[in-house]
Design an enzyme around this catalytic site. Sequence first.
Site, PDB file in Angstrom:
ATOM      1  N   CYS A 113     -14.437  -2.869   0.921  1.00 25.39           N
ATOM      2  CA  CYS A 113     -14.144  -3.510   2.381  1.00 25.39           C
ATOM      3  C   CYS A 113     -15.519  -3.561   3.264  1.00 25.39           C
ATOM      4  CB  CYS A 113     -12.894  -3.145   2.911  1.00 25.39           C
ATOM      5  SG  CYS A 113     -11.598  -3.404   1.855  1.00 25.39           S
ATOM      6  N   HIS A 249     -12.599  -5.025  10.499  1.00 28.34           N
ATOM      7  CA  HIS A 249     -12.101  -5.299   9.393  1.00 28.34           C
ATOM      8  C   HIS A 249     -10.596  -5.483   9.572  1.00 28.34           C
ATOM      9  CE1 HIS A 249     -11.243  -5.327   5.014  1.00 28.34           C
ATOM     10  NE2 HIS A 249     -10.703  -3.912   5.128  1.00 28.34           N
ATOM     11  N   ASN A 279      -5.975  -8.893   4.047  1.00 26.25           N
ATOM     12  CA  ASN A 279      -7.023  -8.012   3.773  1.00 26.25           C
ATOM     13  C   ASN A 279      -8.118  -8.694   2.734  1.00 26.25           C
ATOM     14  OD1 ASN A 279      -8.967  -6.118   3.164  1.00 26.25           O
ATOM     15  ND2 ASN A 279      -7.614  -4.579   2.968  1.00 26.25           N
TER      16      ASN A 279
HETATM   17  O1  UT7 Z   1      -9.025  -2.269   3.274  1.00 28.29           O
HETATM   18  C1  UT7 Z   1      -9.277  -0.973   2.992  1.00 28.29           C
HETATM   19  C2  UT7 Z   1      -8.212  -0.007   3.473  1.00 28.29           C
HETATM   20  N1  UT7 Z   1      -7.009  -0.449   3.410  1.00 28.29           N
HETATM   21  C3  UT7 Z   1      -6.220  -0.183   4.381  1.00 28.29           C
HETATM   22  O2  UT7 Z   1      -6.678   0.260   5.209  1.00 28.29           O
HETATM   23  C4  UT7 Z   1      -4.742  -0.110   3.946  1.00 28.29           C
HETATM   24  C5  UT7 Z   1      -4.250   1.083   4.628  1.00 28.29           C
HETATM   25  N2  UT7 Z   1      -2.806   1.263   4.487  1.00 28.29           N
HETATM   26  C6  UT7 Z   1      -1.980   0.468   5.201  1.00 28.29           C
HETATM   27  O3  UT7 Z   1      -2.322  -0.561   5.633  1.00 28.29           O
HETATM   28  C7  UT7 Z   1      -0.330   0.925   5.255  1.00 28.29           C
HETATM   29  O4  UT7 Z   1      -0.446   2.117   4.639  1.00 28.29           O
HETATM   30  C8  UT7 Z   1       0.423  -0.076   4.421  1.00 28.29           C
HETATM   31  C9  UT7 Z   1       0.872  -1.537   4.624  1.00 28.29           C
HETATM   32  C10 UT7 Z   1      -0.206  -0.123   2.976  1.00 28.29           C
HETATM   33  C11 UT7 Z   1       1.923   0.542   4.063  1.00 28.29           C
HETATM   34  O5  UT7 Z   1       2.589   0.770   5.422  1.00 28.29           O
HETATM   35  P1  UT7 Z   1       3.122   2.125   5.436  1.00 28.29           P
HETATM   36  O6  UT7 Z   1       3.806   2.077   6.839  1.00 28.29           O
HETATM   37  O7  UT7 Z   1       2.162   2.991   5.447  1.00 28.29           O
HETATM   38  O8  UT7 Z   1       4.479   2.212   4.338  1.00 28.29           O
HETATM   39  P2  UT7 Z   1       4.491   3.120   3.142  1.00 28.29           P
HETATM   40  O9  UT7 Z   1       3.473   3.026   2.159  1.00 28.29           O
HETATM   41  O10 UT7 Z   1       4.804   4.516   4.097  1.00 28.29           O
HETATM   42  O11 UT7 Z   1       6.127   2.759   2.873  1.00 28.29           O
HETATM   43  C12 UT7 Z   1       7.232   2.931   3.883  1.00 28.29           C
HETATM   44  C13 UT7 Z   1       8.351   2.315   2.849  1.00 28.29           C
HETATM   45  C14 UT7 Z   1       8.420   3.074   1.485  1.00 28.29           C
HETATM   46  O12 UT7 Z   1       9.764   2.861   1.069  1.00 28.29           O
HETATM   47  P3  UT7 Z   1      10.513   4.287   1.306  1.00 28.29           P
HETATM   48  O13 UT7 Z   1       9.962   5.515   0.552  1.00 28.29           O
HETATM   49  O14 UT7 Z   1      10.398   4.798   2.848  1.00 28.29           O
HETATM   50  O15 UT7 Z   1      12.044   3.936   1.017  1.00 28.29           O
HETATM   51  C15 UT7 Z   1       7.935   1.886   0.657  1.00 28.29           C
HETATM   52  O16 UT7 Z   1       8.419   1.816  -0.798  1.00 28.29           O
HETATM   53  O17 UT7 Z   1       8.047   0.771   2.822  1.00 28.29           O
HETATM   54  C16 UT7 Z   1       8.291   0.396   1.342  1.00 28.29           C
HETATM   55  N3  UT7 Z   1       7.279  -0.679   0.832  1.00 28.29           N
HETATM   56  C17 UT7 Z   1       7.751  -2.001   1.297  1.00 28.29           C
HETATM   57  N4  UT7 Z   1       9.035  -2.416   1.551  1.00 28.29           N
HETATM   58  C18 UT7 Z   1       9.062  -3.685   1.498  1.00 28.29           C
HETATM   59  C19 UT7 Z   1       6.108  -0.506   0.545  1.00 28.29           C
HETATM   60  N5  UT7 Z   1       5.653  -1.812   0.305  1.00 28.29           N
HETATM   61  C20 UT7 Z   1       6.653  -2.505   0.727  1.00 28.29           C
HETATM   62  C21 UT7 Z   1       6.740  -4.111   0.669  1.00 28.29           C
HETATM   63  N6  UT7 Z   1       7.933  -4.583   1.333  1.00 28.29           N
HETATM   64  N7  UT7 Z   1       5.865  -5.020   0.293  1.00 28.29           N
END
Ligand code: UT7
Length: 322
Positions: A113, A249, A279
């Site tokens: 990225c 970004h 992204n």
């Molecule tokens: O460009 C390069 C750099 N990349 C980034 O900067 C990405 C950085 N990370 C992020 O933007 C975030 O961490 C995400 C958007 C990827 C995820 O958000 P989060 O608030 O960190 O969510 P999480 O991974 O902790 O997941 C929370 C919950 C989980 O369920 P449980 O375990 O709490 O029951 C996931 O399974 O949300 C669930 N989940 C979803 N639910 C609905 C994960 N993806 C989804 C989804 N729809 N698409």
Amino acid sequence: MTYSRIAGTGRYLPEKILTNFDLEKMVDTTDEWIRTRTGVERRHCVAPDQTTSDMCVEAAKLAMESAGVGPADIDMVIVGTTSPDLIFPNVGTLVQHRLGIPSCPAFSLEAACTGFIYALTTADKFIKADAAKRVLVIGAECITKLIDWDDRNTCVLFGDGAGAVILEPSDEPGIMACHLGADGQYKELLYYPFGASKDLAKAGTDEAAIRMSGKDVFKVAVHTLGDVASKTLDAAGIDKSELDWLVPHQANLRIIQATAKRLDLPMEKVIVTVQDHGNTSAASVPLALDVGVRDGRIQRGQLVLMEAFGGGFTWGSVLMRF
Ligand code: UT7
């Protein structure tokens, strides 16, 4: 002393749009989850036969037009991308040929990225060293071709696109400071699991998809982006209160908001486009820059800070007077 300045910008997004509601029908997700956790509302996806260089060519034509230059005026092409058409020849050469740019150095650079920030910084050094006169700098990705469309953790996040700028010499800055960084210890947190010299047999299998530990990436990204912004401002002797625009970004609205907060910048001074294309990796900063320039928010003479963070990890920022 010679400086470099951006003479023109351009962008391209593929025609096909995939909304959060479309994704609700594909994986167990909701528009509400995607919008509140990421800020993304839709993303653009390339057609099956469309490539990264196809998008580069369209963005580059607009950048050349806005800079008032033609192919014969360009003497270097640098493309930041992690999704090249081919392993070789590099995307830079494909773009050079298709635009009719005369013989000159043309190369791709892979920093995930952060690819555009790495490419722009490299171009700045060539111009400052008087080794190039007018550089076509592009960030472009066909990232949707690297996605597992059954994996809700990643498929809702990414999109395709290209952004381009023309960088040329100037008596005044222009680019005032660049800061690049990387730390390879974080490889396992965000990666694509094969390449030309490792596990190529995984191509076309279920394993051929981006892997990401989102939460861990999030934490390091927020911390690092605040840090790199301060270092770049310090290097130029500029106080954060002097900034007119942050062009970050576009990975996640919450990361963008956290970076703006660390810079004491109101969101009105931040170009946010993540809702429209998700992204797009190396394309995201030049896409957002072009949006801000073309809609008239970013004006000549204003102070603009661009920054990015990505797989590796890699990170970087560029401070410029537009
Ligand atoms: O460009 C390069 C750099 N990349 C980034 O900067 C990405 C950085 N990370 C992020 O933007 C975030 O961490 C995400 C958007 C990827 C995820 O958000 P989060 O608030 O960190 O969510 P999480 O991974 O902790 O997941 C929370 C919950 C989980 O369920 P449980 O375990 O709490 O029951 C996931 O399974 O949300 C669930 N989940 C979803 N639910 C609905 C994960 N993806 C989804 C989804 N729809 N698409």
